[in-house]
Design a protein around this motif. Sequence first.
Motif, PDB file in Angstrom:
ATOM      1  N   ARG A 148       8.148   5.136 -12.982  1.00  0.00           N
ATOM      2  CA  ARG A 148       8.188   5.165 -11.518  1.00  0.00           C
ATOM      3  C   ARG A 148       8.401   6.579 -11.024  1.00  0.00           C
ATOM      4  N   SER A 149       7.568   7.023 -10.066  1.00  0.00           N
ATOM      5  CA  SER A 149       7.688   8.378  -9.528  1.00  0.00           C
ATOM      6  C   SER A 149       8.052   8.386  -8.050  1.00  0.00           C
ATOM      7  N   GLY A 150       8.127   7.214  -7.424  1.00  0.00           N
ATOM      8  CA  GLY A 150       8.502   7.129  -6.011  1.00  0.00           C
ATOM      9  C   GLY A 150       9.643   6.148  -5.826  1.00  0.00           C
ATOM     10  N   SER A 151      10.469   6.399  -4.837  1.00  0.00           N
ATOM     11  CA  SER A 151      11.667   5.581  -4.609  1.00  0.00           C
ATOM     12  C   SER A 151      11.430   4.555  -3.504  1.00  0.00           C
ATOM     13  N   ALA A 186       0.829  -1.208   0.000  1.00  0.00           N
ATOM     14  CA  ALA A 186       0.000   0.000   0.000  1.00  0.00           C
ATOM     15  C   ALA A 186       0.864   1.259   0.000  1.00  0.00           C
ATOM     16  N   ALA A 187       1.950   1.239   0.779  1.00  0.00           N
ATOM     17  CA  ALA A 187       2.855   2.380   0.831  1.00  0.00           C
ATOM     18  C   ALA A 187       3.515   2.601  -0.525  1.00  0.00           C
ATOM     19  N   ALA A 188       3.912   1.497  -1.176  1.00  0.00           N
ATOM     20  CA  ALA A 188       4.557   1.610  -2.482  1.00  0.00           C
ATOM     21  C   ALA A 188       3.619   2.208  -3.517  1.00  0.00           C
ATOM     22  N   LEU A 189       2.360   1.796  -3.478  1.00  0.00           N
ATOM     23  CA  LEU A 189       1.385   2.368  -4.397  1.00  0.00           C
ATOM     24  C   LEU A 189       1.168   3.851  -4.117  1.00  0.00           C
ATOM     25  N   GLU A 230       7.713   5.630   4.714  1.00  0.00           N
ATOM     26  CA  GLU A 230       6.312   5.397   5.067  1.00  0.00           C
ATOM     27  C   GLU A 230       6.172   4.258   6.079  1.00  0.00           C
ATOM     28  N   LEU A 231       7.029   3.246   5.943  1.00  0.00           N
ATOM     29  CA  LEU A 231       6.953   2.083   6.825  1.00  0.00           C
ATOM     30  C   LEU A 231       7.727   2.272   8.123  1.00  0.00           C
TER      31      LEU A 231
END
Length: 220
Positions: free
Chosen positions: A182-185, A170-173, A192-193
């Motif tokens: 890809r826009s997030g690393s 969920a955090a990756a999404l 987030e975790l």
Amino acid sequence: MKSMRCTLRFEESAMHPVHRRIAEDDAFVRDQLLFGHRSEAGPDTMLFYAEGDCEAFADALAATDRIVDHEVRPLDESSCYAYVREDMSEFDVRLQEAFEGPGLLVVPPVEFRSDGTARLTVVGEPAALQAALEDVPAEASVDVERIGEYDGSPPGTGADLTDRQREAAAAALEVGYYDVPRSGSLEAVADELGCAPGTASEHLRKAERAALAAAVDPEP
């Protein structure tokens, strides 16, 4: 015959030491009790399947005084079987007796999860299931997720993810890790975790493996 799917939540004093390690240590992912045999003449015998750091899991078993014997057999880098002989605590005996009363049967596996809970399925007549809920020791609470006719199908649908794997996915999404392009690393996922990037990567790999396995071969 009815089927009851439920989640157990434990007071700190009642939580098994190995289960506590699973809840506190990111090295652990999931621990499942596959088979168990109670003996009046000595330690109970159990077979577990675990995912995560197998060496850390073996260390947790070795550090638990009431486990009198164990053998860990790795399957790969992140999963293993564990043969365990253990002197059960008074609480564990009372809890087991509650779900193994007359007319009841626990359907394996019993899953010990990274959030400190345990999930299990019990089948039996409605009166016996109600008696089991009333007999659960005070040190544990029960959340009943589903009661219905038992059909032999596995709980849930799709990939069987642990809470931590689902949280990672969920955090990756959310941060765009799976966007195209890809826009997030991975570092953003880790933030987030609240864990290291390496740990976040491990959670995502296992979630991806479970999702692909469910997509390619959805039958249990």
